[in-house]
Design a protein around this motif. Structure first.
Motif, PDB file in Angstrom:
ATOM      1  N   ARG A  55       0.915  -1.256   0.053  1.00  0.00           N
ATOM      2  CA  ARG A  55       0.092  -0.120   0.025  1.00  0.00           C
ATOM      3  C   ARG A  55       0.921   1.374   0.025  1.00  0.00           C
ATOM      4  O   ARG A  55       1.776   1.442   0.731  1.00  0.00           O
ATOM      5  N   ILE A  56       0.880   1.844  -0.821  1.00  0.00           N
ATOM      6  CA  ILE A  56       1.458   3.224  -0.982  1.00  0.00           C
ATOM      7  C   ILE A  56       0.609   4.544  -0.933  1.00  0.00           C
ATOM      8  O   ILE A  56      -0.349   4.580  -1.515  1.00  0.00           O
ATOM      9  N   SER A  57       0.922   5.376   0.232  1.00  0.00           N
ATOM     10  CA  SER A  57       0.264   6.695   0.516  1.00  0.00           C
ATOM     11  C   SER A  57       1.046   7.790  -0.099  1.00  0.00           C
ATOM     12  O   SER A  57       2.079   8.018   0.083  1.00  0.00           O
ATOM     13  N   LEU A  58       0.256   8.724  -0.921  1.00  0.00           N
ATOM     14  CA  LEU A  58       0.680   9.714  -1.614  1.00  0.00           C
ATOM     15  C   LEU A  58       0.492  10.818  -0.730  1.00  0.00           C
ATOM     16  O   LEU A  58      -0.550  11.222   0.054  1.00  0.00           O
ATOM     17  N   PRO A  59       1.298  11.931  -0.785  1.00  0.00           N
ATOM     18  CA  PRO A  59       1.022  13.333   0.064  1.00  0.00           C
ATOM     19  C   PRO A  59      -0.290  13.813  -0.294  1.00  0.00           C
ATOM     20  O   PRO A  59      -0.572  13.963  -1.316  1.00  0.00           O
ATOM     21  N   GLN A  60      -0.973  14.433   0.613  1.00  0.00           N
ATOM     22  CA  GLN A  60      -2.261  15.041   0.575  1.00  0.00           C
ATOM     23  C   GLN A  60      -1.797  16.436  -0.367  1.00  0.00           C
ATOM     24  O   GLN A  60      -0.807  16.764  -0.110  1.00  0.00           O
ATOM     25  N   GLY A  61      -2.975  16.716  -1.142  1.00  0.00           N
ATOM     26  CA  GLY A  61      -2.572  17.999  -2.021  1.00  0.00           C
ATOM     27  C   GLY A  61      -1.691  18.007  -3.406  1.00  0.00           C
ATOM     28  O   GLY A  61      -1.607  18.803  -3.781  1.00  0.00           O
ATOM     29  N   LEU A  62      -1.528  16.521  -3.591  1.00  0.00           N
ATOM     30  CA  LEU A  62      -1.119  16.289  -4.708  1.00  0.00           C
ATOM     31  C   LEU A  62      -1.891  16.541  -5.958  1.00  0.00           C
ATOM     32  O   LEU A  62      -2.950  16.119  -5.983  1.00  0.00           O
ATOM     33  N   PRO A  63      -1.487  17.553  -6.916  1.00  0.00           N
ATOM     34  CA  PRO A  63      -2.462  17.914  -7.853  1.00  0.00           C
ATOM     35  C   PRO A  63      -2.779  16.798  -8.816  1.00  0.00           C
ATOM     36  O   PRO A  63      -2.119  15.803  -9.038  1.00  0.00           O
ATOM     37  N   ASP A  64      -4.104  16.845  -9.181  1.00  0.00           N
ATOM     38  CA  ASP A  64      -4.650  15.888 -10.142  1.00  0.00           C
ATOM     39  C   ASP A  64      -3.789  15.847 -11.457  1.00  0.00           C
ATOM     40  O   ASP A  64      -3.414  17.132 -11.872  1.00  0.00           O
ATOM     41  N   GLY A  65      -3.778  14.699 -12.128  1.00  0.00           N
ATOM     42  CA  GLY A  65      -2.688  14.517 -13.216  1.00  0.00           C
ATOM     43  C   GLY A  65      -2.208  13.425 -13.664  1.00  0.00           C
ATOM     44  O   GLY A  65      -2.416  12.430 -12.827  1.00  0.00           O
ATOM     45  N   ILE A  66      -1.148  13.367 -14.599  1.00  0.00           N
ATOM     46  CA  ILE A  66      -0.475  12.328 -15.279  1.00  0.00           C
ATOM     47  C   ILE A  66       0.810  12.312 -14.447  1.00  0.00           C
ATOM     48  O   ILE A  66       1.472  13.302 -14.649  1.00  0.00           O
ATOM     49  N   TYR A  67       0.935  11.127 -13.729  1.00  0.00           N
ATOM     50  CA  TYR A  67       2.451  10.953 -13.192  1.00  0.00           C
ATOM     51  C   TYR A  67       3.156   9.675 -13.685  1.00  0.00           C
ATOM     52  O   TYR A  67       2.519   8.748 -14.237  1.00  0.00           O
ATOM     53  N   ILE A  68       4.453   9.695 -13.303  1.00  0.00           N
ATOM     54  CA  ILE A  68       5.162   8.480 -13.691  1.00  0.00           C
ATOM     55  C   ILE A  68       5.579   7.953 -12.284  1.00  0.00           C
ATOM     56  O   ILE A  68       6.211   8.468 -11.423  1.00  0.00           O
ATOM     57  N   LEU A  69       5.199   6.675 -11.945  1.00  0.00           N
ATOM     58  CA  LEU A  69       5.683   5.751 -10.771  1.00  0.00           C
ATOM     59  C   LEU A  69       7.121   5.099 -11.422  1.00  0.00           C
ATOM     60  O   LEU A  69       6.985   4.349 -12.299  1.00  0.00           O
ATOM     61  N   HIS A  70       7.973   5.431 -10.559  1.00  0.00           N
ATOM     62  CA  HIS A  70       9.351   4.467 -10.718  1.00  0.00           C
ATOM     63  C   HIS A  70       9.625   3.750  -9.585  1.00  0.00           C
ATOM     64  O   HIS A  70       9.531   4.256  -8.376  1.00  0.00           O
ATOM     65  N   VAL A  71       9.840   2.554  -9.828  1.00  0.00           N
ATOM     66  CA  VAL A  71       9.961   1.697  -8.582  1.00  0.00           C
ATOM     67  C   VAL A  71      11.080   0.714  -8.953  1.00  0.00           C
ATOM     68  O   VAL A  71      11.680   0.218 -10.155  1.00  0.00           O
ATOM     69  N   THR A  72      12.411   1.266  -7.983  1.00  0.00           N
ATOM     70  CA  THR A  72      13.716   0.790  -8.235  1.00  0.00           C
ATOM     71  C   THR A  72      14.045  -0.318  -7.307  1.00  0.00           C
ATOM     72  O   THR A  72      13.912  -0.088  -6.123  1.00  0.00           O
ATOM     73  N   THR A  73      14.599  -1.360  -7.800  1.00  0.00           N
ATOM     74  CA  THR A  73      14.985  -2.603  -6.952  1.00  0.00           C
ATOM     75  C   THR A  73      16.492  -2.515  -7.301  1.00  0.00           C
ATOM     76  O   THR A  73      17.112  -1.779  -8.299  1.00  0.00           O
ATOM     77  N   ALA A  74      17.216  -3.513  -6.715  1.00  0.00           N
ATOM     78  CA  ALA A  74      18.470  -3.637  -6.712  1.00  0.00           C
ATOM     79  C   ALA A  74      18.952  -4.042  -8.408  1.00  0.00           C
ATOM     80  O   ALA A  74      20.072  -3.675  -8.883  1.00  0.00           O
ATOM     81  N   SER A  75      17.759  -4.950  -8.928  1.00  0.00           N
ATOM     82  CA  SER A  75      18.336  -5.417 -10.208  1.00  0.00           C
ATOM     83  C   SER A  75      17.734  -4.377 -11.377  1.00  0.00           C
ATOM     84  O   SER A  75      18.455  -4.175 -12.449  1.00  0.00           O
TER      85      SER A  75
END
Length: 85
Positions: A55-75
């Protein structure tokens, strides 16, 4: 191919929480970053061990719109477009 490994639900994200699942990376540590399309970072957090669904919680007040989620692991780094509404 990365889009199949990384799953975000719900997407569009209603409110400021979503579930992230990353096939083949359960138990891995990861850094989560949410940027706008220009690369400005709006949220960053570390996860010690990815669960089958984290479960990921984003900060309140983040404007509506299109974002890119980056998930970086060791590999590698996985990216997925998410919509906040």
């Amino acid at each position: 191919k990365d889009a199949k490994a990384l799953s975000v639900t719900p997407n569009p994200v209603n409110g400021h929480e979503f579930n992230l699942a990353l096939k083949g990376e359960t138990g891995s540590s990861a850094t989560i970053k949410v940027t706008n399309l220009s690369g400005k970072v709006f949220h960053q957090q570390s996860i010690e061990a990815l669960a089958p669904s984290s479960r990921i919680s984003l900060p309140q007040g983040l404007p509506d719109g299109i974002y890119i989620l980056h998930v970086t692991t060791a590999s590698k780094t996985y990216r997925q477009r998410i919509v906040i509404e």
